[in-house]
Design an enzyme around this catalytic site. Structure first.
Site, PDB file in Angstrom:
ATOM      1  N   ASP A  36       0.829  -1.216   0.000  1.00 26.90           N
ATOM      2  CA  ASP A  36       0.000   0.000   0.000  1.00 26.90           C
ATOM      3  C   ASP A  36       0.857   1.258   0.000  1.00 26.90           C
ATOM      4  OD1 ASP A  36      -2.319  -1.406  -0.006  1.00 26.90           O
ATOM      5  OD2 ASP A  36      -2.746  -1.163   2.127  1.00 26.90           O
ATOM      6  N   LYS A  58      -3.666   2.730  -2.115  1.00 28.18           N
ATOM      7  CA  LYS A  58      -4.944   3.431  -1.951  1.00 28.18           C
ATOM      8  C   LYS A  58      -4.622   4.638  -1.098  1.00 28.18           C
ATOM      9  CE  LYS A  58      -6.622  -0.316  -0.126  1.00 28.18           C
ATOM     10  NZ  LYS A  58      -7.530  -1.028   0.770  1.00 28.18           N
ATOM     11  N   MET A 171      -7.726  10.086   8.969  1.00 25.39           N
ATOM     12  CA  MET A 171      -8.483  10.324   7.726  1.00 25.39           C
ATOM     13  C   MET A 171      -9.496  11.457   7.899  1.00 25.39           C
ATOM     14  SD  MET A 171      -9.026   6.391   6.557  1.00 25.39           S
ATOM     15  CE  MET A 171      -9.431   5.752   8.164  1.00 25.39           C
TER      16      MET A 171
HETATM   17  C1  SAM Z   1      -6.444   4.004   5.916  1.00 28.18           C
HETATM   18  S1  SAM Z   1      -5.792   4.617   7.400  1.00 28.18           S
HETATM   19  C2  SAM Z   1      -4.650   3.338   7.761  1.00 28.18           C
HETATM   20  C3  SAM Z   1      -4.146   3.349   9.171  1.00 28.18           C
HETATM   21  C4  SAM Z   1      -3.095   2.286   9.424  1.00 28.18           C
HETATM   22  N1  SAM Z   1      -3.638   0.973   9.282  1.00 28.18           N
HETATM   23  C5  SAM Z   1      -2.440   2.429  10.792  1.00 28.18           C
HETATM   24  O1  SAM Z   1      -2.638   1.586  11.665  1.00 28.18           O
HETATM   25  O2  SAM Z   1      -1.688   3.408  10.963  1.00 28.18           O
HETATM   26  C6  SAM Z   1      -4.795   5.919   6.794  1.00 28.18           C
HETATM   27  C7  SAM Z   1      -4.689   7.091   7.749  1.00 28.18           C
HETATM   28  O3  SAM Z   1      -3.771   6.812   8.787  1.00 28.18           O
HETATM   29  C8  SAM Z   1      -3.115   7.995   9.178  1.00 28.18           C
HETATM   30  N2  SAM Z   1      -1.672   7.819   8.962  1.00 28.18           N
HETATM   31  C9  SAM Z   1      -1.061   6.713   8.552  1.00 28.18           C
HETATM   32  N3  SAM Z   1       0.281   6.872   8.544  1.00 28.18           N
HETATM   33  C10 SAM Z   1       0.512   8.132   8.973  1.00 28.18           C
HETATM   34  C11 SAM Z   1       1.695   8.906   9.212  1.00 28.18           C
HETATM   35  N4  SAM Z   1       2.896   8.402   9.006  1.00 28.18           N
HETATM   36  N5  SAM Z   1       1.557  10.175   9.662  1.00 28.18           N
HETATM   37  C12 SAM Z   1       0.344  10.687   9.911  1.00 28.18           C
HETATM   38  N6  SAM Z   1      -0.806  10.011   9.703  1.00 28.18           N
HETATM   39  C13 SAM Z   1      -0.727   8.744   9.256  1.00 28.18           C
HETATM   40  C14 SAM Z   1      -3.700   9.129   8.336  1.00 28.18           C
HETATM   41  O4  SAM Z   1      -4.783   9.680   9.054  1.00 28.18           O
HETATM   42  C15 SAM Z   1      -4.167   8.359   7.122  1.00 28.18           C
HETATM   43  O5  SAM Z   1      -5.171   9.070   6.442  1.00 28.18           O
END
Ligand code: SAM
Length: 257
Positions: A36, A58, A171
């Site tokens: 991803d 995505k 998100m």
């Molecule tokens: C579809 S969700 C997936 C979350 C992921 N499974 C997790 O446990 O971190 C995606 C969201 O996670 C957050 N996100 C993921 N990685 C990030 C990062 N390195 N910095 C800030 N926000 C992050 C953001 O809000 C992003 O829109």
């Protein structure tokens, strides 16, 4: 005949060193890695020679492949290869759509294993020295999505805004202003807020403010996805907030009486 297996791996929050030893072992064994957008591409260096690596990213509602297409790919690859890895940002079970892939694999008779990852929801505030709980300040935290699959604000934001918990919102950047209005409507205008974009990576950006002014600050600093919003008194423990509080205090002491 070798057993066909789908391994869902949590890639961690972005820093490629924030991955488990077990995950690395599976990356080395994989025949196919479907990864991803939020999984750091440096992790593909663990793949063996000949391993097929394919981006199925995505992001921001803009899908390189639909979830259905990803599900089909899993089944197709498993006809020819034994170990299919799905490398997902953070933890696969935190807003990772893992269940859809697990069900697809099960229906196709493919064994499933999940290797947990460090979720961005926990790791991104932590690396900024913002604790999610702190004795004497709060007793719990919520991790919620800002937007639902239909693009509306999650109803859970309304409930979270009424609690004394730290609220971690994923998100949510496209709905930041409206979400802060919900917090304000429950008397939280002055509650501190931090937003961290690209946490734990070299592109990390962080801003802090209050429910009342964070939308303005985020717009001025051009903060966008992927970002995590942290709402709660624990944000005051961020080093920049402590420095600011000391400066305000000192200024007050220097004022002529
Ligand atoms: C579809 S969700 C997936 C979350 C992921 N499974 C997790 O446990 O971190 C995606 C969201 O996670 C957050 N996100 C993921 N990685 C990030 C990062 N390195 N910095 C800030 N926000 C992050 C953001 O809000 C992003 O829109």
């Amino acid at each position: 005949m070798k057993l066909r297996k789908l391994v869902l791996i949590g890639a961690g929050p972005g820093d490629p060193e924030l991955i488990t030893i077990k995950a690395i072992r599976y990356l080395k064994q994989a025949d196919v890695i479907l990864y991803d957008a939020l999984a750091n591409e440096e992790l593909l260096n663990y793949a063996a020679q000949g391993c097929i690596t394919r981006f199925v990213g995505k992001r921001y509602g803009c899908h390189a492949l639909s979830q259905e297409e990803i599900n089909s790919l899993i089944v197709e690859y498993s006809r020819q290869y034994c170990t299919i890895v799905r490398l997902k940002g953070g933890d696969p079970f935190v807003f990772g759509r893992a269940q859809e892939e697990i069900e697809t694999a099960r229906a196709a008779g493919i064994k499933v294993e999940v290797i947990p990852g460090i979720s961005s929801a926990l790791a991104v505030p932590a690396t900024q020295l913002i604790p999610l709980t702190c004795r004497g300040i709060n007793e719990s935290f919520w991790i919620t999505t800002g937007t639902t699959k239909t693009g509306e604000i999650s109803i859970d934001i309304k409930w979270a805004a009424q609690s004394s918990a730290t609220v971690i919102i994923l998100m949510a950047m496209s709905k930041l202003e409206a979400i802060m209005e919900i917090f304000s409507s429950y008397g939280k205008e002055h509650t501190p807020v931090a937003i961290i974009q690209n946490g734990t990576t070299k592109d990390e950006k962080m801003i802090a403010g209050t429910v009342k002014d964070i939308f303005f600050r985020a717009s001025a600093a051009n903060i966008s996805n992927p970002a995590i919003i942290v709402v709660g008194e624990v944000v005051n423990l961020h080093p920049s907030m402590i420095t600011q509080a000391i400066a305000t205090q000192t200024q007050g002491q220097l004022q002529p009486r």
